[in-house]
Design a protein around this motif. Sequence first.
Motif, mmCIF file in Angstrom:
data_model
loop_
_atom_site.group_PDB
_atom_site.id
_atom_site.type_symbol
_atom_site.label_atom_id
_atom_site.label_comp_id
_atom_site.label_asym_id
_atom_site.label_seq_id
_atom_site.Cartn_x
_atom_site.Cartn_y
_atom_site.Cartn_z
ATOM 1 N N SER A 15 0.853 -1.185 0.000
ATOM 2 C CA SER A 15 0.000 0.000 0.000
ATOM 3 C C SER A 15 0.888 1.234 0.000
ATOM 4 O O SER A 15 1.802 1.351 0.818
ATOM 5 N N ASP A 16 0.632 2.130 -0.931
ATOM 6 C CA ASP A 16 1.426 3.351 -1.044
ATOM 7 C C ASP A 16 0.605 4.384 -1.800
ATOM 8 O O ASP A 16 -0.458 4.066 -2.334
ATOM 9 N N ARG A 17 1.100 5.613 -1.854
ATOM 10 C CA ARG A 17 0.402 6.646 -2.618
ATOM 11 C C ARG A 17 1.203 7.120 -3.824
ATOM 12 O O ARG A 17 0.724 7.905 -4.622
ATOM 13 N N PHE A 18 2.418 6.627 -3.945
ATOM 14 C CA PHE A 18 3.276 7.042 -5.046
ATOM 15 C C PHE A 18 3.276 5.987 -6.146
ATOM 16 O O PHE A 18 3.729 4.851 -5.936
ATOM 17 N N PRO A 19 2.788 6.353 -7.330
ATOM 18 C CA PRO A 19 2.678 5.381 -8.433
ATOM 19 C C PRO A 19 3.989 4.688 -8.789
ATOM 20 O O PRO A 19 3.991 3.493 -9.074
ATOM 21 N N GLN A 20 5.106 5.404 -8.754
ATOM 22 C CA GLN A 20 6.378 4.785 -9.123
ATOM 23 C C GLN A 20 6.787 3.695 -8.126
ATOM 24 O O GLN A 20 7.327 2.665 -8.522
ATOM 25 N N ARG A 21 6.487 3.870 -6.855
ATOM 26 C CA ARG A 21 6.810 2.834 -5.878
ATOM 27 C C ARG A 21 5.866 1.634 -6.022
ATOM 28 O O ARG A 21 6.279 0.482 -5.860
ATOM 29 N N LEU A 22 4.619 1.911 -6.343
ATOM 30 C CA LEU A 22 3.672 0.816 -6.577
ATOM 31 C C LEU A 22 4.095 -0.006 -7.792
ATOM 32 O O LEU A 22 4.020 -1.236 -7.775
ATOM 33 N N GLU A 23 4.543 0.658 -8.828
ATOM 34 C CA GLU A 23 5.013 -0.050 -10.029
ATOM 35 C C GLU A 23 6.230 -0.915 -9.723
ATOM 36 O O GLU A 23 6.338 -2.037 -10.219
ATOM 37 N N MET A 24 7.158 -0.392 -8.898
ATOM 38 C CA MET A 24 8.331 -1.193 -8.523
ATOM 39 C C MET A 24 7.909 -2.428 -7.731
ATOM 40 O O MET A 24 8.450 -3.516 -7.932
ATOM 41 N N ALA A 25 6.933 -2.275 -6.836
ATOM 42 C CA ALA A 25 6.454 -3.415 -6.049
ATOM 43 C C ALA A 25 5.822 -4.470 -6.964
ATOM 44 O O ALA A 25 6.019 -5.668 -6.754
ATOM 45 N N ASN A 35 -3.216 1.726 -4.131
ATOM 46 C CA ASN A 35 -2.948 3.156 -4.029
ATOM 47 C C ASN A 35 -3.984 3.737 -3.067
ATOM 48 O O ASN A 35 -5.152 3.870 -3.412
ATOM 49 N N TYR A 36 -3.557 4.049 -1.843
ATOM 50 C CA TYR A 36 -4.517 4.480 -0.834
ATOM 51 C C TYR A 36 -5.062 5.880 -1.063
ATOM 52 O O TYR A 36 -5.966 6.311 -0.365
ATOM 53 N N LYS A 37 -4.546 6.581 -2.060
ATOM 54 C CA LYS A 37 -5.150 7.855 -2.447
ATOM 55 C C LYS A 37 -6.352 7.630 -3.366
ATOM 56 O O LYS A 37 -7.212 8.482 -3.495
#
Length: 67
Positions: A15-25, A35-37
């Motif tokens: 769970s994150d709000r930054f798309p680039q970190r979500l893509e890396m995960a 994406n909690y936003k």
Amino acid sequence: MTSAYIMGAEKAINSDRFPQRLEMAKKFAKAEVINYKKLNAGETLEDYRTYALTKWQKSGLIKSIIH
């Protein structure tokens, strides 16, 4: 998250709000991402939990679902 798979997890969730970190995960840890936003993380995790419990019940791994 890779350690979750090493320990036997079927699925890892990030769970994150930054798309680039979500893509890396997604790319490197093969994680489901929230994406909690954009989504309510609590409700989404509850949906994952309900799905998994139902799947395990159908497969005979558990006899009943406890909420």
